[in-house]
Design a protein around this motif. Structure first.
Motif, short mmCIF file in Angstrom:
data_model
loop_
_atom_site.label_atom_id
_atom_site.label_comp_id
_atom_site.label_asym_id
_atom_site.label_seq_id
_atom_site.Cartn_x
_atom_site.Cartn_y
_atom_site.Cartn_z
N VAL A 149 -0.01 -0.96 7.62
CA VAL A 149 0.19 -1.81 6.43
C VAL A 149 1.31 -1.32 5.49
CG1 VAL A 149 -0.94 -2.63 4.31
CG2 VAL A 149 -2.08 -2.90 6.50
N PRO A 150 1.38 -0.01 5.18
CA PRO A 150 2.46 0.40 4.27
C PRO A 150 3.86 0.06 4.82
CG PRO A 150 0.83 2.13 4.47
CD PRO A 150 0.50 1.11 5.52
N LYS A 196 -0.76 4.28 0.35
CA LYS A 196 -1.71 5.32 0.74
C LYS A 196 -1.33 6.01 2.07
CE LYS A 196 -4.97 4.43 -2.48
NZ LYS A 196 -4.19 3.60 -3.40
N PHE A 197 -0.70 5.30 2.95
CA PHE A 197 -0.27 5.86 4.24
C PHE A 197 -1.39 6.58 4.99
CE2 PHE A 197 3.68 5.10 2.02
CZ PHE A 197 4.48 4.57 3.02
N CYS A 198 -2.48 5.90 5.22
CA CYS A 198 -3.51 6.43 6.12
C CYS A 198 -2.83 6.60 7.48
CB CYS A 198 -4.69 5.46 6.25
SG CYS A 198 -5.50 5.18 4.67
N PHE A 219 -3.48 6.12 10.45
CA PHE A 219 -3.69 5.17 11.55
C PHE A 219 -3.07 3.81 11.27
CE2 PHE A 219 -7.37 5.28 8.66
CZ PHE A 219 -7.39 3.97 8.21
N CYS A 220 -2.56 3.57 10.07
CA CYS A 220 -2.37 2.19 9.59
C CYS A 220 -0.91 1.76 9.43
CB CYS A 220 -3.10 2.06 8.26
SG CYS A 220 -3.09 0.40 7.61
N GLN A 226 -14.26 4.12 6.83
CA GLN A 226 -13.53 4.50 8.05
C GLN A 226 -14.26 5.53 8.91
OE1 GLN A 226 -11.45 2.33 8.33
NE2 GLN A 226 -10.39 1.91 6.43
N GLN A 238 -4.24 -5.65 -0.60
CA GLN A 238 -4.46 -4.63 0.44
C GLN A 238 -5.26 -3.46 -0.14
OE1 GLN A 238 -1.16 -6.02 0.99
NE2 GLN A 238 -1.81 -6.85 2.94
N ASN A 239 -5.01 -3.19 -1.42
CA ASN A 239 -5.79 -2.20 -2.16
C ASN A 239 -6.07 -2.80 -3.51
OD1 ASN A 239 -6.27 0.41 -0.88
ND2 ASN A 239 -4.06 0.31 -0.54
N CYS A 282 0.83 -1.20 0.00
CA CYS A 282 0.00 0.00 0.00
C CYS A 282 0.87 1.25 0.00
CB CYS A 282 -0.89 -0.02 1.24
SG CYS A 282 -1.93 1.42 1.32
N ARG A 335 -7.19 10.03 4.21
CA ARG A 335 -7.90 9.09 3.34
C ARG A 335 -8.05 9.60 1.91
NH1 ARG A 335 -8.64 3.85 3.96
NH2 ARG A 335 -10.72 3.90 3.06
N HIS A 338 -10.19 0.59 -2.04
CA HIS A 338 -10.09 1.94 -1.47
C HIS A 338 -10.98 2.86 -2.31
CE1 HIS A 338 -8.57 5.81 -0.20
NE2 HIS A 338 -7.86 5.22 0.74
FE1 SF4 Z 1 -3.36 1.37 2.99
FE2 SF4 Z 1 -5.82 0.57 3.64
FE3 SF4 Z 1 -3.94 0.87 5.53
FE4 SF4 Z 1 -4.97 3.01 4.33
S1 SF4 Z 1 -6.09 1.53 5.63
S2 SF4 Z 1 -2.79 2.64 4.71
S3 SF4 Z 1 -5.29 2.26 2.26
S4 SF4 Z 1 -3.93 -0.60 3.85
#
Ligand code: SF4
Ligand code: SAM
Length: 473
Positions: A194-195, A187-189, A191-192, A295, A229-230, A185, A307, A268
């Motif tokens: 995953v990236p 996107k770097f939300c 809170f997340c 979200q 993930q996306n 990912c 977002r 997304h």
């Molecule tokens: Fe990426 Fe989804 Fe996490 Fe946002 S919520 S950073 S889009 S994986």
């Protein structure tokens, strides 16, 4: 990075000469998202090539792999308590002279790396989601007290290094299967994690996805869910080097004979192109069910979450999806209690939910994750307020789920039968909207779609009766 730690341990005795070595058994326990479920099956295939048989029973396992999730603090902490129990089992095994190896894979492995080895001495190998294709090699090296970590974002193609499952393995896993088409990912939300744990967005080549899907369908799989993930950020190259989006990939996959259903998750909102929305109108095999995390319903919170969409954008996507496919059902993810979320912000989330009406949804209390911008903020919401908001949101979502299930009563829908039901003579399957459906019916219907009249609805499943004895081929 691949690193190692050396410690002196006792080696269990080798089998006596002339005695055949017993087949080693592996238990892969998966936590978290569908991506982990998919990775777990690929790890089992990989170890199958190394002579391991799969087991679901910890007492039989010579190797236990925890395929972990780091998305919320609770998920990560659960792993350490599970590891504590495994360490005791391993010690008991050692006392009997039988070996048990423990591997930590997935996102906790990626995020914490060597720290896992330090926190739990019973762990032999820590391997990240991008390097698990190197597991056999790591296990060979993890001997005589050598403990290893491999959390590299591999430059070699993990998927190409993994063996294909046999027809028997595919069949044993059922008629619905996942195919990873995209990972990571960008996107770097705020809170997340995953990236940071899964790395940058990468799409698998079109030909690889087609070949994997064809293999699954040839072995009897009737439903494929493309995962990423996306997933709707998919941009895979074809053999001429041209880029395909998800809509085009779905269109091509729908041509595979014998494949009854297609799904994709998780999307997304920013990558929800008109082409993908139109695909819901033009591809009958594409199921009318879209998981699209919102979200929050507050523009201010969405902006702070990074977002890159507002509530109106989300509503507009749903409007266009419903225009393309009027029976489309929506599902979503929500976070309550993001730093700075006011009562008015939370009310905006409730208003969005009321306006759309979801068939099903996941909702979570915000969990500050180390290294993410949200965790560094000094306007964290207290636990009590988070719990209250979560309870109110979940009550509304539950009410919507029940209403959605109740609305199915009296209707005829297609059900893809997946397995025998809990009671004698019953079979169980899924509606196009991912509802579990039970009917009285023959086991031969498993693997096929059949028309079902829904006669009753519960909060989590539907009961029906086969409209024609003849399941659709
Ligand atoms: Fe990426 Fe989804 Fe996490 Fe946002 S919520 S950073 S889009 S994986
Ligand atoms: N890529 C997807 C998207 O952007 O919607 C979501 C992937 S994430 C694995 C699944 C869900 O976990 C998110 O949609 C979000 O609701 C939730 N989540 C992620 N980080 C979280 C956190 N720090 N606290 C609570 N929930 C979180």
């Amino acid at each position: 990075m691949t690193t190692e730690v050396l410690e002196a341990v006792e080696t269990p005795p080798a089998p006596l000469e002339g005695e055949p070595a017993p087949t080693p058994r592996v238990l892969v326990k998966s936590y978290g998202c569908q991506m982990n479920v998919y990775d777990a099956t690929r790890m089992a295939d990989l170890l199958g090539r190394e002579g391991y048989a799969e087991t679901q029973n910890e007492d039989d396992a010579d190797l236990v792999i925890l395929n972990t999730c780091h998305i919320r603090e609770k998920a990560a902490e659960k792993i350490y308590s599970e590891l504590g129990k495994l360490a005791l089992a391993k010690r008991a095994r050692d006392a009997e002279g039988r070996e048990m190896k423990i591997v930590v894979a997935g996102c906790v492995a990626q995020a914490e790396g060597e720290e896992v080895l330090k926190r739990q001495r019973a762990v032999d190998v820590v391997v990240g989601p991008q390097s698990y294709h190197r597991l056999p090699d790591l296990l060979r090296q993890a001997k005589n007290g050598r403990r290893l970590t491999d959390t590299e974002f591999a430059v070699d193609d993990k998927f190409r290094a993994l063996p294909n499952p046999s027809r028997a393995q595919i069949r044993a896993r059922g008629v619905a299967a996942f195919v990873t088409v995209q990972e990571g990912c960008d996107k770097f939300c705020s809170f997340c994690v995953v990236p940071y744990t899964r790395g940058a967005e990468v799409s698998r080549p079109v030909a690889d996805v087609l070949a994997e899907t064809q293999r699954l369908v040839d072995a009897g799989v009737a439903e494929i869910t493309l995962i990423g993930q996306n997933v709707n950020a998919y941009r895979g190259a074809d053999q001429a080097g041209r880029e395909w989006g998800l809509a085009r990939l779905l269109e091509r996959l729908a041509q595979i004979e014998g494949l009854a259903r297609l799904r994709y998750t998780t999307s997304h909102p920013v990558d929800m192109t008109q082409a993908l929305i139109d695909a819901h109108e033009s591809i009958p095999k594409l199921m009318p069910y879209v998981h699209l995390p919102a979200q929050s319903g507050s523009d201010r919170v969405l902006k702070e979450m990074n977002r890159k969409h507002g509530a109106a954008d989300y509503l507009d996507i749903v409007r266009r999806l419903r225009k393309a496919r009027p029976d489309v059902a929506m599902s979503s993810d929500f976070i309550v209690g993001f730093p700075g979320e006011s009562d008015a912000d939370f009310e905006a989330t409730m208003a969005l939910v009321r306006e759309i009406g979801f068939a099903s949804s996941f909702s979570f209390k915000y969990s500050p994750r180390p290294g993410t911008p949200g965790a560094a903020r000094d306007d964290q919401i207290d636990e009590e307020a988070k719990s209250e908001r979560l309870a109110a949101l979940q009550a509304l979502l539950d009410e919507q789920r029940r209403a959605f299930n109740d609305a199915a009563v009296g209707r005829e829908i297609d059900v893809l039968f997946e397995k025998p039901g809990r009671h004698e003579g019953q079979i169980a399957g899924k509606s196009p909207y991912l509802q579990a459906v039970h009917v009285e019916g023959p086991l031969e219907a498993i693997g096929r779609e059949a028309r079902v009249k829904i006669i009753a609805a519960g909060p989590n499943s539907l009961a029906g009766r086969l409209v024609s004895e003849e399941a659709k081929a």
